[in-house]
Enzyme design. Sequence first.
Site, PDB file in Angstrom:
ATOM      1  N   GLU A 442      13.009 -15.115  12.957  1.00 34.63           N
ATOM      2  CA  GLU A 442      12.683 -16.546  12.817  1.00 34.63           C
ATOM      3  C   GLU A 442      12.510 -16.963  11.359  1.00 34.63           C
ATOM      4  O   GLU A 442      11.734 -17.853  11.039  1.00 34.63           O
ATOM      5  CB  GLU A 442      11.426 -16.904  13.629  1.00 34.63           C
ATOM      6  CG  GLU A 442      11.469 -16.526  15.084  1.00 34.63           C
ATOM      7  CD  GLU A 442      12.701 -17.074  15.805  1.00 34.63           C
ATOM      8  OE1 GLU A 442      13.292 -18.048  15.320  1.00 34.63           O
ATOM      9  OE2 GLU A 442      13.073 -16.506  16.842  1.00 34.63           O
ATOM     10  N   GLY A 443      13.239 -16.306  10.487  1.00 33.85           N
ATOM     11  CA  GLY A 443      13.142 -16.572   9.050  1.00 33.85           C
ATOM     12  C   GLY A 443      12.164 -15.597   8.422  1.00 33.85           C
ATOM     13  O   GLY A 443      10.979 -15.623   8.730  1.00 33.85           O
TER      14      GLY A 443
END
Length: 598
Positions: A442-443
């Site tokens: 998610e980053g």
Amino acid sequence: MPQYRAPLDDFRFLYHEFLDLDGLGELPTMAEVSPDLIDSILEESAKVAQELLQPLNEVGDRIGCKHDGEAHTVTMPEGFVEAYRQYCEAGWSGLVADPEFGGQGLPTFIGLAISEMNNAANPSFSAYPGLTLGAYEVIHAYGSEEQKQTYLPNMISGQWSGTMNLTEPQCGTDLGLIRTKAEPNEDGSYSITGTKIWITAGEHDMVDNIVHLVLARLPDAPEGTRGISLFIVPKFLVNEDGTLGERNGVVCSSIEKKMGIKASATCEMTYSGARGFLIGEPNRGLMAMFTMMNAARLVTGIQGLGMAEAAYQAAVTFARERLQGRSLGGAKSPDKPADSILVHPDVRRMLMISRAHIEGARALGLYTGVQLETEQHHPDEAVRRKAGYWVELMTPIIKAHFTDIGFEVTNLGMQVHGGAGYVTDTGVEQFARDVRITQIYEGTNGVQALDLVGRKLVANNGENLKAFFEPVQAFLAEQSGKEAVAEFVTPLAEAVQALQETTAWVYQQMARDPIEAGAASSDYLKLFALTATAFMWARMAVIARAKLDAGETRGGFYQAKLDTARFFMTRMLPDRLGLEAKVKAGAGPMMALADEAF
């Protein structure tokens, strides 16, 4: 194996004393929410986490998902299919979803507590309903009425699940490089062709259908992120009467062998002319997908928090039971051959760091959840906008900081166990393996730091920063001169002033040279997170002090809050001094080494 117990006392304190839920009466999602209802939901969710999900955690890790390369199917570990059925039939999959489509319409911030408990008990299992909820939110926000009616009821009920398909072999963070194609068909659908990798829950046998949200390019799309569209691509096409039709042209080509969360299927998905359906406007898909990505980043932070809580509980249990040596101040248990290791200062240090991290993060997460609910549902646009500034600012901070402390606490938990923590029999090392991914997906946390410095600080003409500093300053003004809480308020005031000064420095450097801001970003995020947590701890300490002064003890709960707040302020908040020095050291020492010297 470790036995997780949901921290219900802390949840009750936060919901009923720390959060100002009485001030949320204008929110439609709060119309039927009472303290008794919140307690009932928390208690029932705790039972689900402890009795249904936790027993499968070790099974999922040991067996993992099984991929059949010829059939392109993924089989879940024993017990998962039945557990998922029970979970969804009990209504947990639709707890915060829109009642119009079969959900219960409860506030987001109640869902965050459920998410923490589920992830503490079984993070692999939790990925499936979590991603489905994220896909639901995108379709709910950007889908046509027909798309909503077609997909949302079955996703909310748990009969169908959802995914997001972003990453490709040649691109992860830089989504402008995606190559998956979407060719228009005569019937208004699109033919999707390409390969997506690292797709969580891309294939499994717990549901009848899987609804993939896929980023792809139209033939005439501009280059970069401005040319990305978003499509619904179901595993099985849906007939006009709502029944499932033929198999679509999307298959799971393989699954990854991973360090942790082994019962979460991480898939390579191959799209071979699969029929897809455009969501929203052409070439605006990334904006729609960010709805899911931002929600996923908050939930990923909560995932790290949940696993930290489970690891902390296991470490406390071990420290109470493990006899080793004598207290430096003299025997504490003279009737036993040795004292428990709980008496040793270094063990206490590790446990206190863990506890202070967890309880501070839990308060910050739920406080942000209230802002998120306000942003989404408050009738006053100005109030919604102001709450949104807080959420926008805190999203990268929560994702990065909560997952960082998740790994730190699980690592400390292993250290408390000593050699017993390193072997699989105790189940402790699984916490560290499982939580490690949260700092990456998610980053990555480095990307979150760049997002904070490069976007969130400068967004909305400074309103994001005001959304944080204004309530903190109001709290400090309200508590000014109160000697009983000065030991908590004064360190916060000093930290806030230093954060403002450091923020101004970052602003100046960013205007001069973006490399300077990039070099400062990770340490700056940690500094901001530490200060925000200090705000939470000071507020909790004020409440606990007032309760104790009024003669309420709650079985030692309020005293424990004060003691933990004091530890945070004296032993953890001073880390800000080192972070400030690192930020202001500049990019020179980091960038000076020649590339060829590496």
